[in-house]
Design an enzyme around this catalytic site. Structure first.
Site, PDB file in Angstrom:
ATOM      1  N   ARG A   1       0.818  -1.229   0.000  1.00 25.23           N
ATOM      2  CA  ARG A   1       0.000   0.000   0.000  1.00 25.23           C
ATOM      3  C   ARG A   1       0.850   1.276   0.000  1.00 25.23           C
ATOM      4  O   ARG A   1       0.408   2.332   0.429  1.00 25.23           O
ATOM      5  CB  ARG A   1      -0.977   0.024   1.173  1.00 25.23           C
ATOM      6  CG  ARG A   1      -1.945  -1.121   1.144  1.00 25.23           C
ATOM      7  CD  ARG A   1      -3.220  -0.839   1.897  1.00 25.23           C
ATOM      8  NE  ARG A   1      -4.150  -1.938   1.708  1.00 25.23           N
ATOM      9  CZ  ARG A   1      -4.166  -3.037   2.477  1.00 25.23           C
ATOM     10  NH1 ARG A   1      -3.339  -3.129   3.493  1.00 25.23           N
ATOM     11  NH2 ARG A   1      -5.010  -3.998   2.232  1.00 25.23           N
TER      12      ARG A   1
ATOM     13  N   LYS B   1       4.009  11.685 -10.980  1.00 23.29           N
ATOM     14  CA  LYS B   1       3.168  10.893 -11.897  1.00 23.29           C
ATOM     15  C   LYS B   1       3.900   9.596 -12.194  1.00 23.29           C
ATOM     16  O   LYS B   1       5.036   9.614 -12.683  1.00 23.29           O
ATOM     17  CB  LYS B   1       2.926  11.645 -13.202  1.00 23.29           C
ATOM     18  CG  LYS B   1       1.818  12.670 -13.125  1.00 23.29           C
ATOM     19  CD  LYS B   1       1.456  13.128 -14.527  1.00 23.29           C
ATOM     20  CE  LYS B   1       0.421  14.207 -14.496  1.00 23.29           C
ATOM     21  NZ  LYS B   1       0.137  14.738 -15.846  1.00 23.29           N
TER      22      LYS B   1
ATOM     23  N   GLU C   1      11.582  18.327 -24.066  1.00 28.00           N
ATOM     24  CA  GLU C   1      10.853  18.721 -22.847  1.00 28.00           C
ATOM     25  C   GLU C   1      11.437  20.007 -22.258  1.00 28.00           C
ATOM     26  O   GLU C   1      10.714  20.804 -21.676  1.00 28.00           O
ATOM     27  CB  GLU C   1      10.904  17.593 -21.801  1.00 28.00           C
ATOM     28  CG  GLU C   1      10.326  16.253 -22.250  1.00 28.00           C
ATOM     29  CD  GLU C   1       8.798  16.149 -22.120  1.00 28.00           C
ATOM     30  OE1 GLU C   1       8.133  17.186 -21.891  1.00 28.00           O
ATOM     31  OE2 GLU C   1       8.280  15.023 -22.287  1.00 28.00           O
TER      32      GLU C   1
ATOM     33  N   LYS D   1       8.922  23.139 -13.185  1.00 33.19           N
ATOM     34  CA  LYS D   1       7.999  22.031 -12.933  1.00 33.19           C
ATOM     35  C   LYS D   1       7.626  21.972 -11.458  1.00 33.19           C
ATOM     36  O   LYS D   1       6.458  21.761 -11.109  1.00 33.19           O
ATOM     37  CB  LYS D   1       8.605  20.690 -13.380  1.00 33.19           C
ATOM     38  CG  LYS D   1       7.638  19.543 -13.083  1.00 33.19           C
ATOM     39  CD  LYS D   1       7.707  18.405 -14.036  1.00 33.19           C
ATOM     40  CE  LYS D   1       6.577  17.406 -13.747  1.00 33.19           C
ATOM     41  NZ  LYS D   1       6.704  16.175 -14.510  1.00 33.19           N
TER      42      LYS D   1
ATOM     43  N   GLU E   1      -3.220  17.938 -11.087  1.00 31.29           N
ATOM     44  CA  GLU E   1      -3.644  18.407 -12.405  1.00 31.29           C
ATOM     45  C   GLU E   1      -5.131  18.770 -12.475  1.00 31.29           C
ATOM     46  O   GLU E   1      -5.865  18.308 -13.333  1.00 31.29           O
ATOM     47  CB  GLU E   1      -3.283  17.363 -13.475  1.00 31.29           C
ATOM     48  CG  GLU E   1      -3.224  17.977 -14.869  1.00 31.29           C
ATOM     49  CD  GLU E   1      -2.599  17.040 -15.895  1.00 31.29           C
ATOM     50  OE1 GLU E   1      -1.496  16.523 -15.634  1.00 31.29           O
ATOM     51  OE2 GLU E   1      -3.206  16.857 -16.953  1.00 31.29           O
TER      52      GLU E   1
ATOM     53  N   ARG F   1      -1.339  22.471 -13.971  1.00 33.25           N
ATOM     54  CA  ARG F   1      -0.390  21.400 -14.331  1.00 33.25           C
ATOM     55  C   ARG F   1      -0.621  20.897 -15.754  1.00 33.25           C
ATOM     56  O   ARG F   1       0.292  20.389 -16.397  1.00 33.25           O
ATOM     57  CB  ARG F   1      -0.472  20.247 -13.321  1.00 33.25           C
ATOM     58  CG  ARG F   1       0.608  19.204 -13.556  1.00 33.25           C
ATOM     59  CD  ARG F   1       0.791  18.245 -12.401  1.00 33.25           C
ATOM     60  NE  ARG F   1       1.834  17.280 -12.745  1.00 33.25           N
ATOM     61  CZ  ARG F   1       2.352  16.398 -11.910  1.00 33.25           C
ATOM     62  NH1 ARG F   1       1.938  16.344 -10.670  1.00 33.25           N
ATOM     63  NH2 ARG F   1       3.301  15.557 -12.308  1.00 33.25           N
TER      64      ARG F   1
ATOM     65  N   ASN G   1       1.456  19.638 -20.467  1.00 32.33           N
ATOM     66  CA  ASN G   1       1.126  18.759 -21.590  1.00 32.33           C
ATOM     67  C   ASN G   1       1.190  19.474 -22.929  1.00 32.33           C
ATOM     68  O   ASN G   1       0.706  18.935 -23.937  1.00 32.33           O
ATOM     69  CB  ASN G   1      -0.274  18.160 -21.391  1.00 32.33           C
ATOM     70  CG  ASN G   1      -0.323  17.235 -20.199  1.00 32.33           C
ATOM     71  OD1 ASN G   1       0.613  16.474 -19.970  1.00 32.33           O
ATOM     72  ND2 ASN G   1      -1.383  17.320 -19.424  1.00 32.33           N
TER      73      ASN G   1
ATOM     74  N   HIS H   1       1.650  17.534 -26.089  1.00 37.16           N
ATOM     75  CA  HIS H   1       1.513  16.103 -25.787  1.00 37.16           C
ATOM     76  C   HIS H   1       0.311  15.441 -26.438  1.00 37.16           C
ATOM     77  O   HIS H   1       0.330  14.230 -26.652  1.00 37.16           O
ATOM     78  CB  HIS H   1       1.467  15.891 -24.269  1.00 37.16           C
ATOM     79  CG  HIS H   1       2.817  15.952 -23.624  1.00 37.16           C
ATOM     80  ND1 HIS H   1       3.618  17.080 -23.682  1.00 37.16           N
ATOM     81  CD2 HIS H   1       3.534  15.027 -22.929  1.00 37.16           C
ATOM     82  CE1 HIS H   1       4.744  16.844 -23.035  1.00 37.16           C
ATOM     83  NE2 HIS H   1       4.729  15.613 -22.575  1.00 37.16           N
TER      84      HIS H   1
ATOM     85  N   HIS I   1       1.097  12.135 -28.251  1.00 34.46           N
ATOM     86  CA  HIS I   1       0.547  10.814 -27.910  1.00 34.46           C
ATOM     87  C   HIS I   1      -0.093  10.160 -29.130  1.00 34.46           C
ATOM     88  O   HIS I   1       0.010   8.951 -29.317  1.00 34.46           O
ATOM     89  CB  HIS I   1      -0.449  10.934 -26.755  1.00 34.46           C
ATOM     90  CG  HIS I   1       0.222  11.219 -25.444  1.00 34.46           C
ATOM     91  ND1 HIS I   1      -0.441  11.704 -24.340  1.00 34.46           N
ATOM     92  CD2 HIS I   1       1.517  11.101 -25.064  1.00 34.46           C
ATOM     93  CE1 HIS I   1       0.418  11.851 -23.341  1.00 34.46           C
ATOM     94  NE2 HIS I   1       1.607  11.500 -23.754  1.00 34.46           N
TER      95      HIS I   1
ATOM     96  N   HIS J   1       9.583   9.644 -27.304  1.00 34.24           N
ATOM     97  CA  HIS J   1       8.594  10.520 -26.665  1.00 34.24           C
ATOM     98  C   HIS J   1       8.970  12.007 -26.786  1.00 34.24           C
ATOM     99  O   HIS J   1       8.168  12.828 -27.217  1.00 34.24           O
ATOM    100  CB  HIS J   1       8.443  10.126 -25.188  1.00 34.24           C
ATOM    101  CG  HIS J   1       7.522  11.015 -24.428  1.00 34.24           C
ATOM    102  ND1 HIS J   1       6.154  10.990 -24.596  1.00 34.24           N
ATOM    103  CD2 HIS J   1       7.760  11.986 -23.513  1.00 34.24           C
ATOM    104  CE1 HIS J   1       5.593  11.898 -23.811  1.00 34.24           C
ATOM    105  NE2 HIS J   1       6.551  12.510 -23.141  1.00 34.24           N
TER     106      HIS J   1
END
Ligand code: NAD
Length: 372
Positions: A123, A145, A187, A229, A239, A243, A247, A250, A254, A268
């Site tokens: 957990r 993330k 990035e 960041k 987000e 935030r 992206n 992105h 993607h 990427h």
């Protein structure tokens, strides 16, 4: 050694990002204060382990910390259920307890996978990110993330789980291939484009020297990227708003990654760079920013000898409608509406759902036409 410290202010989950050349050799001393007992488990990719694991383990030995290592195959396909299971079962067999620390040692693939494994093991156990790619140092290791890919799309299975410490050694970037370095630079450029025009100008002046290996410039670029960041994550950890600006590029990226099968055809960070150029082009056509802005974005990417246009992607791509269909798989789809990151200028991005599909289709159709 010049050591930069960037705090990530998240209340009782706050942590520091340490950035410096040669930091890996002192990793053990930085990790030791976090430990309840002198034992860690390291998960790395096999390529990074070959190059840099002995430096890390020597520093752990010097700090009196026992360690074991699991090396996984390099590449995006490692961010998958089978390797998640492998990592979790290995950590259990290593008897990693709730109070122990797991070390994610590698690029964004390892950071995302191992962070997710740490979030579900017993957990939730703590983990330290030691990012070794430029992309991981400036982006994926910071902000919590974590996750893996699904056949339905990238990063669709995951959790927010913040690391306890991030150690970014600029010197290890020296062993990256030029292609991987430049992918990470996609990035870096994104930070300037989304929120700091001054940083983008700095990159226009210093990017080529930084790519050639100047460590002082690399340190400055990583520090400024991480600071940006960290600020955004501290204000909007999960987000709900700001935030999403991270992206930028992105949604296009993607779709392109899905179209190229998450393969070596497009990395990427390369997709992010092309996606940023497309986002600025779309913004200009929507009348949100001047036509000079996308031209300047593309000029800098070309100056850096980066992939800039759809014509830089080898092999077949779907038509504009096919790419738009792939975009609709994006995590940013809400109630069937796709949220885009558009720009009013360089350094001034914003979130909007108000992007005319006809304009989007015309941007993609024209971009695809350059491939003929
Ligand atoms: P990666 O982990 O696959 O690393 C790229 C390549 O570089 C690999 O072949 C790796 O072996 C090699 N490498 C890494 N460090 C090296 C070094 N020091 N010397 C030589 N080779 C080295 O990919 P990446 O570009 O680091 O990260 C991409 C991943 O990050 C994607 O899965 C993306 O979704 C994810 N990501 C996550 C976030 C986040 O916020 N969690 C943000 C951006 C990207």
């Amino acid at each position: 050694m010049t050591l930069a410290k960037v705090p990530v202010a998240l209340g009782d989950r706050s942590y520091e990002v340490l950035i410096g050349a040669g930091l890996l050799g002192g990793a053990g001393a930085h990790i030791a204060p976090l430990l309840k007992r002198p034992k860690v488990a390291i998960v790395s990719d096999a390529h990074v382990a070959d190059l840099h694991l002995t430096t890390l383990t020597a520093s752990l030995d010097a700090a009196g910390i026992s360690h074991s290592n699991l090396s996984l195959p390099q590449g995006e396909s490692t961010k998958s259920w089978p390797h998640l299971q492998e990592v979790v079962h290995w950590l259990l067999s290593e008897q990693i307890e709730r109070n122990d620390i797991v070390i994610a040692f590698g690029g964004g693939v390892i950071g995302d996978l191992v962070g997710f494994a740490a979030s579900i093991l017993r957990r939730g156990v703590r983990f330290v990110q030691i990012p070794t790619s430029l992309l991981a140092q400036v982006d994926s290791s910071v902000g919590g993330k974590t996750g893996i890919n699904a056949p339905h799309g990238k990063n669709l299975i995951g959790a927010f789980h913040q690391p306890s410490l991030v150690l970014a050694d600029i010197a290890v970037l020296g062993t990256l291939t030029a292609r991987d370095f430049l992918a990470g630079y996609g990035e870096v450029a994104k930070y300037g484009l989304l929120g700091d025009a001054g940083f983008f100008s700095w990159l226009e002046a210093n990017g080529p020297a930084l790519a050639s290996g100047d460590e002082a410039l690399r340190l400055e670029a990583v520090k400024r990227s991480v600071a940006m960041k960290a600020g955004i994550v501290a204000r909007d950890e999960t987000e709900q708003g700001e935030r999403a600006l991270l992206n930028l590029g992105h949604t296009f990226c993607h779709a392109l990654e899905a179209a190229t099968g998450y393969s070596g055809r497009l990395l990427h960070g390369e997709g992010v760079a092309i996606g940023c150029a497309l986002a600025f082009e779309t913004s200009a056509r929507l009348g949100l920013c001047s036509q000079e802005a996308p031209s300047r974005v593309r000029a800098h990417l070309k100056d850096m000898k980066m992939k800039t246009d759809l014509s830089d992607i080898a092999g077949d791509l779907p038509d504009a409608e096919g790419l738009i269909a792939l975009m609709m798989q994006d995590k940013k789809v809400s109630a069937g509406t796709l949220n885009f990151i558009m720009a009013r200028d360089i350094g001034s991005a914003f979130v909007t759902a108000d992007v005319d599909t006809a304009v989007l289709k015309s941007v993609l159709t024209d971009a695809l036409a350059t491939r003929a």
